[in-house]
Design a protein around this motif. Structure first.
Motif, PDB file in Angstrom:
ATOM      1  N   GLU A 154       0.897  -1.050  -0.012  1.00 24.32           N
ATOM      2  CA  GLU A 154       0.045  -0.070   0.067  1.00 24.32           C
ATOM      3  C   GLU A 154       1.068   1.510  -0.114  1.00 24.32           C
ATOM      4  OE1 GLU A 154      -3.523   0.264  -0.018  1.00 24.32           O
ATOM      5  OE2 GLU A 154      -3.434  -2.143  -0.223  1.00 24.32           O
ATOM      6  N   ILE A 155       1.646   1.491  -1.096  1.00 25.90           N
ATOM      7  CA  ILE A 155       2.678   2.617  -1.085  1.00 25.90           C
ATOM      8  C   ILE A 155       1.876   3.778  -1.126  1.00 25.90           C
ATOM      9  CG2 ILE A 155       4.610   3.331  -2.485  1.00 25.90           C
ATOM     10  CD1 ILE A 155       4.963   0.416  -1.520  1.00 25.90           C
ATOM     11  N   ASP A 156       0.848   3.995  -1.595  1.00 24.93           N
ATOM     12  CA  ASP A 156       0.274   5.181  -1.541  1.00 24.93           C
ATOM     13  C   ASP A 156       0.037   5.633  -0.181  1.00 24.93           C
ATOM     14  OD1 ASP A 156      -1.840   3.363  -1.564  1.00 24.93           O
ATOM     15  OD2 ASP A 156      -3.115   4.970  -1.893  1.00 24.93           O
ATOM     16  N   LEU A 157      -0.053   5.084   0.893  1.00 22.79           N
ATOM     17  CA  LEU A 157      -0.316   5.319   2.001  1.00 22.79           C
ATOM     18  C   LEU A 157       1.151   5.826   2.951  1.00 22.79           C
ATOM     19  CD1 LEU A 157      -2.286   5.326   4.675  1.00 22.79           C
ATOM     20  CD2 LEU A 157      -1.415   3.171   5.330  1.00 22.79           C
ATOM     21  N   VAL A 158       2.496   5.496   2.075  1.00 20.48           N
ATOM     22  CA  VAL A 158       3.362   6.130   2.683  1.00 20.48           C
ATOM     23  C   VAL A 158       3.800   7.556   2.803  1.00 20.48           C
ATOM     24  CG1 VAL A 158       5.868   5.870   2.394  1.00 20.48           C
ATOM     25  CG2 VAL A 158       4.524   3.788   2.052  1.00 20.48           C
ATOM     26  N   PRO A 159       3.310   8.232   1.850  1.00 23.62           N
ATOM     27  CA  PRO A 159       3.431   9.771   1.858  1.00 23.62           C
ATOM     28  C   PRO A 159       2.309  10.232   2.981  1.00 23.62           C
ATOM     29  CG  PRO A 159       2.098   9.318  -0.040  1.00 23.62           C
ATOM     30  CD  PRO A 159       2.805   8.050   0.563  1.00 23.62           C
ATOM     31  N   LEU A 160       1.214   9.730   3.477  1.00 19.73           N
ATOM     32  CA  LEU A 160       0.320  10.116   4.484  1.00 19.73           C
ATOM     33  C   LEU A 160       1.227   9.889   5.879  1.00 19.73           C
ATOM     34  CD1 LEU A 160      -2.953   8.476   3.305  1.00 19.73           C
ATOM     35  CD2 LEU A 160      -2.179  10.818   3.113  1.00 19.73           C
ATOM     36  N   ILE A 161       1.838   8.833   5.965  1.00 18.35           N
ATOM     37  CA  ILE A 161       2.553   8.433   7.117  1.00 18.35           C
ATOM     38  C   ILE A 161       3.697   9.286   7.262  1.00 18.35           C
ATOM     39  CG2 ILE A 161       3.917   6.632   8.447  1.00 18.35           C
ATOM     40  CD1 ILE A 161       2.182   4.387   6.781  1.00 18.35           C
ATOM     41  N   GLU A 162       4.522   9.482   6.412  1.00 23.36           N
ATOM     42  CA  GLU A 162       5.552  10.485   6.391  1.00 23.36           C
ATOM     43  C   GLU A 162       4.995  11.938   6.831  1.00 23.36           C
ATOM     44  OE1 GLU A 162       8.809   9.812   6.233  1.00 23.36           O
ATOM     45  OE2 GLU A 162       8.277   7.695   6.346  1.00 23.36           O
ATOM     46  N   ASN A 163       4.065  12.369   6.232  1.00 24.64           N
ATOM     47  CA  ASN A 163       3.638  13.745   6.588  1.00 24.64           C
ATOM     48  C   ASN A 163       3.229  13.834   8.018  1.00 24.64           C
ATOM     49  OD1 ASN A 163       3.552  15.829   4.408  1.00 24.64           O
ATOM     50  ND2 ASN A 163       1.523  16.230   5.160  1.00 24.64           N
ATOM     51  N   PHE A 164       2.674  12.674   8.376  1.00 22.56           N
ATOM     52  CA  PHE A 164       2.027  12.652   9.841  1.00 22.56           C
ATOM     53  C   PHE A 164       3.251  12.857  10.782  1.00 22.56           C
ATOM     54  CE2 PHE A 164       0.481  10.916  13.826  1.00 22.56           C
ATOM     55  CZ  PHE A 164      -0.590  11.549  13.978  1.00 22.56           C
TER      56      PHE A 164
END
Length: 595
Positions: free
Chosen positions: A416-426
């Motif tokens: 689920e690679i598109d979740l990674v930028p959300l996690i990084e931003n958080f």
């Protein structure tokens, strides 16, 4: 090779019709010369124990759309996985054949094929053929072979075989010549693959081609390309006046519009189109009992809820549509779908600041996702649990880090690679919470390319705003002002976001010793303070920044009044540390007064 009985069975994870097309072109018809097995229900031993030539399509076939297994959740659903395991057992362990030859297969199916190889005894001799344009042939032991993800698939097994790198056209011709029947007209090097592709393409009309292309683009997060295809498909569907076609396109088209546009009018228009389609579907008495028709009906309701929540911030309206969908899923005991809808309901309650109900929904969603094997969705709900513990006034850093770590671990494992930028931003948000300004700034900057790649336009604006906050704390006021002014041009008519940007600009200009510019933004917000429904922290910041402004203007009594109001609100929301650090920054910067 299947035709001349060199082999009796072909196993493939591809769902295209190229093999079938090649056979039919040479006069070999399905259910006459060979048989095809494409669904888990057909993979039972009693169906396969015969001498028929077989094509076994492990992940389904395009000519039976509901058989296709391309998403992680469909591949990893326990019930389907158990049925599919019978195929792997036959192929690698119990079948009557001695050797398995794989050609053009990467062994990257971590959640079914590789899972079987890891947990079970492989009794067959394995030959892995990889393509190379080189004229040389490279042969390695099986234990040294690494798959498309650079993982040694067979390093922990005792199975025998080897991996060979060779020109596959040459390899197939030689293999074919070993056992070829002279009467056959089929020649491997004479097959016109371009014609086969055109033949496959020709079975679909223009509408279907655009729908398939748009859906594939959306599934790959290429939403601008998906929107282009689906816009044309939607025009064709409207011209046909076929409600099922219209609803099918809208289901995907609304997603691509929502992910690529902040335009309120466009979002409202697509909602109106979806509602119109739903009303027509309600009146269609002949199809209303059709399972696919009903699914499509509720998918559109779900999509409307999503746009209301994430596109228009109209949370009460979003809940109406989500609960309509959830009632149907609950009635039919659709575990995976229920888990997904509960996730969205929990998210909506989070925005409505009903944190108890939000947490309850998320916890139930996590349980259902574990039960149904919905791993990708599990990562997303863990992430939302992290955000929930961040926005709740009782911030729990330990819980946030736990859920964030679980979300990242599962997302990377599940692809689920598109979740990674959300996690990084958080993570950047977390650094801000801990007042680690340099770390926060670096995370946001590093994450911007990923956000752009996955078209997270709103997140880019949020990241730019947060970077400006970090720049203010690092006393780089010009950088902060530039970020805020550029962002202000892109946020449209969202009055709350405009208010927040005006507020930070007023503060940054004041700290940068530019009181005239600061006054412009301060007065803009002062006009709107009574009409806006602000969050407590935004209101507290307004009072605090106002106190700074009046102190700079030597209006000390007014400054003291506003500061007291601000401090009381920060106490109420358990953020006195934020109050103290902002006041200290202001006093040190403009008055050299160590607060």
């Amino acid at each position: 090779m299947l035709i001349n009985d060199t082999i009796n069975e072909i196993y493939t994870t591809n769902f295209d019709l190229l093999i079938e097309a090649a056979l039919e072109k040479n006069g070999f018809i399905q259910n006459n010369y060979y048989y095809k097995y494409i669904a888990e229900s057909e993979f039972q031993k009693k169906n396969l124990d015969n001498n028929k030539r077989k094509i076994i399509k492990i992940h389904g076939s395009i000519d039976k759309f509901d058989s296709i297994r391309t998403t992680l959740e469909s591949i990893n659903t326990p019930q389907l996985l158990n049925l599919r395991e019978q195929i792997f057992k036959r192929l690698f362990s119990t079948g009557s054949h001695e050797t398995v030859i794989t050609i053009g297969y990467s062994f990257s199916d971590e959640f079914d094929v590789n899972l079987y190889l890891e947990k079970n005894e492989v009794k067959k001799y394995i030959i892995i053929v990889e393509h190379t344009n080189d004229t040389t042939i490279t042969i390695n032991q099986l234990k040294d072979y690494k798959n498309g993800n650079n993982f040694p698939v067979f390093s922990n097994t005792n199975c025998k075989g080897f991996a060979i790198k060779v020109n596959t056209t040459f390899f197939l011709k030689k293999l074919y010549e070993l056992k070829k029947n002279e009467k056959l007209s089929l020649k491997v090097d004479k097959i016109n693959w371009k014609n086969f592709l055109n033949s496959w393409h020709s079975q679909f009309d223009e509408f279907q081609i655009k729908c398939i292309a748009g859906g594939i683009c959306n599934s790959m997060n290429l939403f601008p390309f998906g929107k282009k295809y689906l816009k044309n498909a939607y025009k064709l569907a409207v011209q046909s006046n076929e409600i099922e076609q219209i609803a099918n396109v809208l289901n995907q088209y609304s997603l691509s519009i929502f992910r690529t546009s902040n335009n309120k009018k466009k979002l409202i228009k697509i909602i109106e189109d979806c509602k119109y389609a739903i009303e027509i579907m309600k009146k269609n008495k002949t199809k209303i009992l059709n399972e696919n028709f009903i699914k499509l009906y509720y998918d559109l309701n779900y999509r409307i809820g999503r746009i209301y929540k994430d596109g228009l911030n109209e949370y009460e309206k979003a809940l109406q549509f989500y609960y309509l969908v959830y009632k149907k899923e609950y009635k039919l005991n659709e575990t995976k779908s229920m888990s997904q809808t509960l996730h969205e309901i929990g998210n909506t309650y989070k925005f409505l600041k009903n944190f108890k109900l939000s947490e309850k929904c998320f916890i139930k969603s996590i349980k259902l996702k574990k039960d149904s094997g919905y791993i990708g969705g599990l990562a997303r709900t863990y992430f939302e649990m992290a955000t929930l513990n961040y926005v709740d006034c009782k911030v729990n850093i330990k819980k946030i880090k736990f859920y964030l770590k679980e979300a990242e671990k599962i997302a990377l494992k599940a692809g689920e690679i598109d979740l990674v930028p959300l996690i990084e931003n958080f993570k950047g948000n977390l650094f801000i919470l801990q007042q680690k300004w340099v770390d926060g700034l670096n995370v946001y900057k590093k994450n911007l390319p990923l956000c752009k790649k996955y078209f997270y336009h709103n997140m880019i604006k949020t990241a730019n705003f947060n970077m400006a906050l970090c720049e203010i704390r690092l006393k780089k006021y010009d950088n902060a002002i530039k970020l805020l002014e550029e962002n202000l041009k892109k946020i449209g008519d969202n009055k709350i976001k405009v208010f927040k940007h005006n507020q930070e600009l007023a503060f940054a200009f004041l700290l940068n010793n530019k009181p005239i510019e600061s006054k412009v933004y301060f007065q803009k917000n002062e006009k709107n303070i009574k009409t806006l429904q602000l969050e407590d922290e935004d209101l507290a910041r307004f009072f605090l920044y106002s106190s700074f402004y009046f102190k700079k203007e030597n209006e000390f009594e007014k400054s003291k009044t506003y500061q007291t109001k601000s401090k009381n609100i920060f106490l109420k929301i358990n953020k006195t540390r934020t109050f103290a650090s902002l006041k200290k920054l202001f006093d040190l910067e403009l008055f050299n007064d160590d607060y």
